[in-house]
Scaffold this active site. Sequence first.
Site, PDB file in Angstrom:
ATOM      1  N   SER A 125       0.752  -1.141  -0.005  1.00 37.01           N
ATOM      2  CA  SER A 125       0.048  -0.007   0.048  1.00 37.01           C
ATOM      3  C   SER A 125       0.888   1.214   0.033  1.00 37.01           C
ATOM      4  O   SER A 125       0.267   2.205  -0.126  1.00 37.01           O
ATOM      5  CB  SER A 125      -0.879  -0.029   1.125  1.00 37.01           C
ATOM      6  OG  SER A 125      -0.355  -0.307   2.337  1.00 37.01           O
ATOM      7  N   HIS A 146      -3.541  -3.836  -5.165  1.00 42.03           N
ATOM      8  CA  HIS A 146      -3.835  -3.193  -3.954  1.00 42.03           C
ATOM      9  C   HIS A 146      -5.151  -3.623  -3.436  1.00 42.03           C
ATOM     10  O   HIS A 146      -6.297  -2.746  -3.980  1.00 42.03           O
ATOM     11  CB  HIS A 146      -3.368  -1.972  -3.948  1.00 42.03           C
ATOM     12  CG  HIS A 146      -3.458  -1.242  -2.716  1.00 42.03           C
ATOM     13  ND1 HIS A 146      -3.977   0.033  -2.386  1.00 42.03           N
ATOM     14  CD2 HIS A 146      -3.303  -1.757  -1.516  1.00 42.03           C
ATOM     15  CE1 HIS A 146      -3.658   0.409  -1.092  1.00 42.03           C
ATOM     16  NE2 HIS A 146      -3.381  -0.768  -0.422  1.00 42.03           N
ATOM     17  N   GLU A 158      -6.973  -1.650  -6.566  1.00 42.68           N
ATOM     18  CA  GLU A 158      -6.177  -0.764  -7.290  1.00 42.68           C
ATOM     19  C   GLU A 158      -5.075  -1.150  -7.912  1.00 42.68           C
ATOM     20  O   GLU A 158      -4.149  -2.104  -7.318  1.00 42.68           O
ATOM     21  CB  GLU A 158      -5.333   0.564  -6.308  1.00 42.68           C
ATOM     22  CG  GLU A 158      -6.395   1.462  -5.674  1.00 42.68           C
ATOM     23  CD  GLU A 158      -5.532   2.382  -5.002  1.00 42.68           C
ATOM     24  OE1 GLU A 158      -6.013   3.592  -4.587  1.00 42.68           O
ATOM     25  OE2 GLU A 158      -4.507   2.092  -4.199  1.00 42.68           O
ATOM     26  N   ASN A 196      -4.951   6.427  -0.811  1.00 43.33           N
ATOM     27  CA  ASN A 196      -4.233   6.811   0.255  1.00 43.33           C
ATOM     28  C   ASN A 196      -3.543   8.181   0.134  1.00 43.33           C
ATOM     29  O   ASN A 196      -3.302   8.705   0.993  1.00 43.33           O
ATOM     30  CB  ASN A 196      -3.131   5.780   0.774  1.00 43.33           C
ATOM     31  CG  ASN A 196      -3.603   4.664   1.580  1.00 43.33           C
ATOM     32  OD1 ASN A 196      -4.698   4.857   2.121  1.00 43.33           O
ATOM     33  ND2 ASN A 196      -2.733   3.587   1.486  1.00 43.33           N
TER      34      ASN A 196
HETATM   35  P1  NAI Z   1       0.162  -9.412   8.297  1.00 43.39           P
HETATM   36  O1  NAI Z   1       1.244  -9.060   9.359  1.00 43.39           O
HETATM   37  O2  NAI Z   1      -1.024  -9.689   8.934  1.00 43.39           O
HETATM   38  O3  NAI Z   1       0.655 -10.591   7.404  1.00 43.39           O
HETATM   39  C1  NAI Z   1       1.911 -10.557   6.881  1.00 43.39           C
HETATM   40  C2  NAI Z   1       2.287 -12.247   6.907  1.00 43.39           C
HETATM   41  O4  NAI Z   1       3.696 -12.359   5.929  1.00 43.39           O
HETATM   42  C3  NAI Z   1       2.588 -12.960   8.047  1.00 43.39           C
HETATM   43  O5  NAI Z   1       1.894 -14.023   8.306  1.00 43.39           O
HETATM   44  C4  NAI Z   1       4.245 -13.024   7.985  1.00 43.39           C
HETATM   45  O6  NAI Z   1       4.615 -14.319   8.526  1.00 43.39           O
HETATM   46  C5  NAI Z   1       4.320 -13.228   6.441  1.00 43.39           C
HETATM   47  N1  NAI Z   1       5.654 -12.937   5.806  1.00 43.39           N
HETATM   48  C6  NAI Z   1       6.512 -11.804   6.352  1.00 43.39           C
HETATM   49  N2  NAI Z   1       7.629 -11.919   5.644  1.00 43.39           N
HETATM   50  C7  NAI Z   1       7.458 -12.808   4.750  1.00 43.39           C
HETATM   51  C8  NAI Z   1       8.261 -13.534   3.588  1.00 43.39           C
HETATM   52  N3  NAI Z   1       9.614 -12.745   3.436  1.00 43.39           N
HETATM   53  N4  NAI Z   1       8.056 -14.809   3.195  1.00 43.39           N
HETATM   54  C9  NAI Z   1       6.805 -15.094   3.441  1.00 43.39           C
HETATM   55  N5  NAI Z   1       5.975 -14.829   4.102  1.00 43.39           N
HETATM   56  C10 NAI Z   1       6.144 -13.462   4.930  1.00 43.39           C
HETATM   57  O7  NAI Z   1       0.015  -8.023   7.426  1.00 43.39           O
HETATM   58  P2  NAI Z   1      -0.921  -7.760   6.483  1.00 43.39           P
HETATM   59  O8  NAI Z   1      -1.865  -6.537   7.094  1.00 43.39           O
HETATM   60  O9  NAI Z   1      -1.853  -8.867   5.834  1.00 43.39           O
HETATM   61  O10 NAI Z   1      -0.200  -6.993   5.212  1.00 43.39           O
HETATM   62  C11 NAI Z   1       0.458  -7.637   4.124  1.00 43.39           C
HETATM   63  C12 NAI Z   1       0.766  -6.606   3.052  1.00 43.39           C
HETATM   64  O11 NAI Z   1      -0.388  -6.205   2.603  1.00 43.39           O
HETATM   65  C13 NAI Z   1       1.819  -5.645   3.511  1.00 43.39           C
HETATM   66  O12 NAI Z   1       2.560  -5.213   2.301  1.00 43.39           O
HETATM   67  C14 NAI Z   1       0.727  -4.235   3.744  1.00 43.39           C
HETATM   68  O13 NAI Z   1       1.193  -2.983   3.467  1.00 43.39           O
HETATM   69  C15 NAI Z   1      -0.199  -4.546   2.529  1.00 43.39           C
HETATM   70  N6  NAI Z   1      -1.669  -4.091   2.750  1.00 43.39           N
HETATM   71  C16 NAI Z   1      -2.232  -4.339   4.227  1.00 43.39           C
HETATM   72  C17 NAI Z   1      -3.363  -3.648   4.456  1.00 43.39           C
HETATM   73  C18 NAI Z   1      -3.948  -3.483   5.754  1.00 43.39           C
HETATM   74  O14 NAI Z   1      -5.010  -2.890   6.010  1.00 43.39           O
HETATM   75  N7  NAI Z   1      -3.608  -4.466   6.803  1.00 43.39           N
HETATM   76  C19 NAI Z   1      -4.248  -2.901   3.213  1.00 43.39           C
HETATM   77  C20 NAI Z   1      -3.596  -2.930   1.973  1.00 43.39           C
HETATM   78  C21 NAI Z   1      -2.209  -3.629   1.917  1.00 43.39           C
END
Ligand code: NAI
Length: 519
Positions: A125, A146, A158, A196
């Site tokens: 994001s 996104h 997006e 955003n």
């Molecule tokens: P989260 O922390 O809930 O999940 C991330 C997951 O990725 C974790 O389970 C972690 O173990 C895993 N992980 C981390 N590094 C890794 C790697 N190198 N290889 C494999 N797995 C790995 O995070 P969330 O909230 O789901 O966000 C994930 C992505 O989505 C980020 O890039 C964030 O910016 C994006 N995003 C998040 C939003 C939100 O509201 N939470 C909205 C839109 C995008």
Amino acid sequence: MSMAALPTTRVVAVIGSGAMGSGIAQVAAAAGYTVKLHDARPEAVAKAIAGIIGIFNKLVAKERMSAVDAAAAAARLQAAATLAEVADAGLVVEAIVENLDAKRALFTELESIVGDDCILATNTSSISVTAIGGPLRVPQRLVGMHFFNPVPLMALVEVVSGLATDANVAATVSDTAAAWGKSPVHAKSTPGFIVNRVARPFYAEGWRLLNEQAADAATIDAVLREAGGFRMGPFELMDLIGHDVNFAVTQSVFQAYFNDPRFTPSVLQQELVNAGFLGRKSGRGCYPYGAGASVPQPRCEAPQSCPAQVNVEMAPGAHAPVVEALAARLRERGINVPPRHAPEGHASGEAPAFHCNGAAVYLTDGRTATARARDNHHSDTVLFDLALDFATAKRIAVACADQCSPAAFNAVVGLFQAAGFTVTRLDDVPGLAVMRTVAMLANEAADAVQQGVCSAQAADIAMQKGVNYPRGPLAWADAVGVDHVVTVLHNLAIAYGEDRYRVSPLLRRRQASGAAIHA
Ligand code: NAI
């Protein structure tokens, strides 16, 4: 389903099985795709699959999904213990930690695993899609996809193109998102993408109003909700998002645009973060939460009597429909509103929307009521704020010139109360609350369009489907009148002397041509 979407015979891999990854896996599996989930922590994959199956079962119980479909969708979810197991994917969606190096390393590794025709998508994001693709062997197939949280409920996707992204890759991802039941919009990789970026003024103008003591948070929230038609006001929304998260996004966009004053963060929000008052999750933000917390109530004016006669007049052009809607509402309530007449006798000034017991009542144009009273040589000057729909709005915000007599102000309050509005007085700040918020949202959206980030239609869809705005900011500017929106922004820029309120060249151009933004 569009012909160009990824065929359901192809595997979708989701890397990162947290909040976003599991939501993405759920919608892809429900749409008929085999989904392979991978995570650095295998327990995260198990938790995600169990969670998704639990949601499918709930949907079956609510009769929103058939048991057969739920079983089939659940069977399409597979855990990938190693990255090598996603070799047959046609599309990989990355939702790992928000870190450029981690994402680059993942995609570089994926390039040596998947086939050449596999599309690589990132759910970032805030990181440049161009930057993520920079070191790749084939950056043309890397695209932003996104999603918004919670993924199964938020329709917007997006589709973000970096400098190297192939247009066909973006089109396929867009069509695939549509096949998953989503509303995709195209965007160029620029800080904040569409939502955003364009949403920043919704929070920022709230902070500005609070900082200038226009009103307290509960009152500003109520005005944005009950006059502006927004589902939540800025402060209750930031309390829900978390001030740490919201402040970090604001800072990241501000820095990414090289400290453009448009995006200047608020010291008030920084103080909340410093204090650990992060919102609902910490029991205190702009509001107190938890047992025994007393919820602050929005302020409103005490009941006043309605003046016997109201004259409606207006200068031709700009905000005529707004005043017509108000006049119609007054007439419906039995208030004597003679038909509007030509604005004679205003040679030295402008015609107000209403005359009410000697008070001149105007829609805000970005000047304070005090400045307008001086400009028009008319002390008894009262301004009203924009509403999404004057026919149905529950609340209206007003401001009173410092020179205005209490009797004249109370007559105006009585008039709006007789029309069924809860009347909230804001301190005499330029542009009031809804008008300056909408003008700044439209200004930011117009700049995004002018800079080729997205189309006007995409900007409006993004804000409606990504953050639930009641109307797209550019359609809203058209409804108010581009000319009036430019006047508001111009007057805000003069009032504050800040580059923050500079008018988008696209708005100025439409004002000059007299055309609407949406043709
Ligand atoms: P989260 O922390 O809930 O999940 C991330 C997951 O990725 C974790 O389970 C972690 O173990 C895993 N992980 C981390 N590094 C890794 C790697 N190198 N290889 C494999 N797995 C790995 O995070 P969330 O909230 O789901 O966000 C994930 C992505 O989505 C980020 O890039 C964030 O910016 C994006 N995003 C998040 C939003 C939100 O509201 N939470 C909205 C839109 C995008």
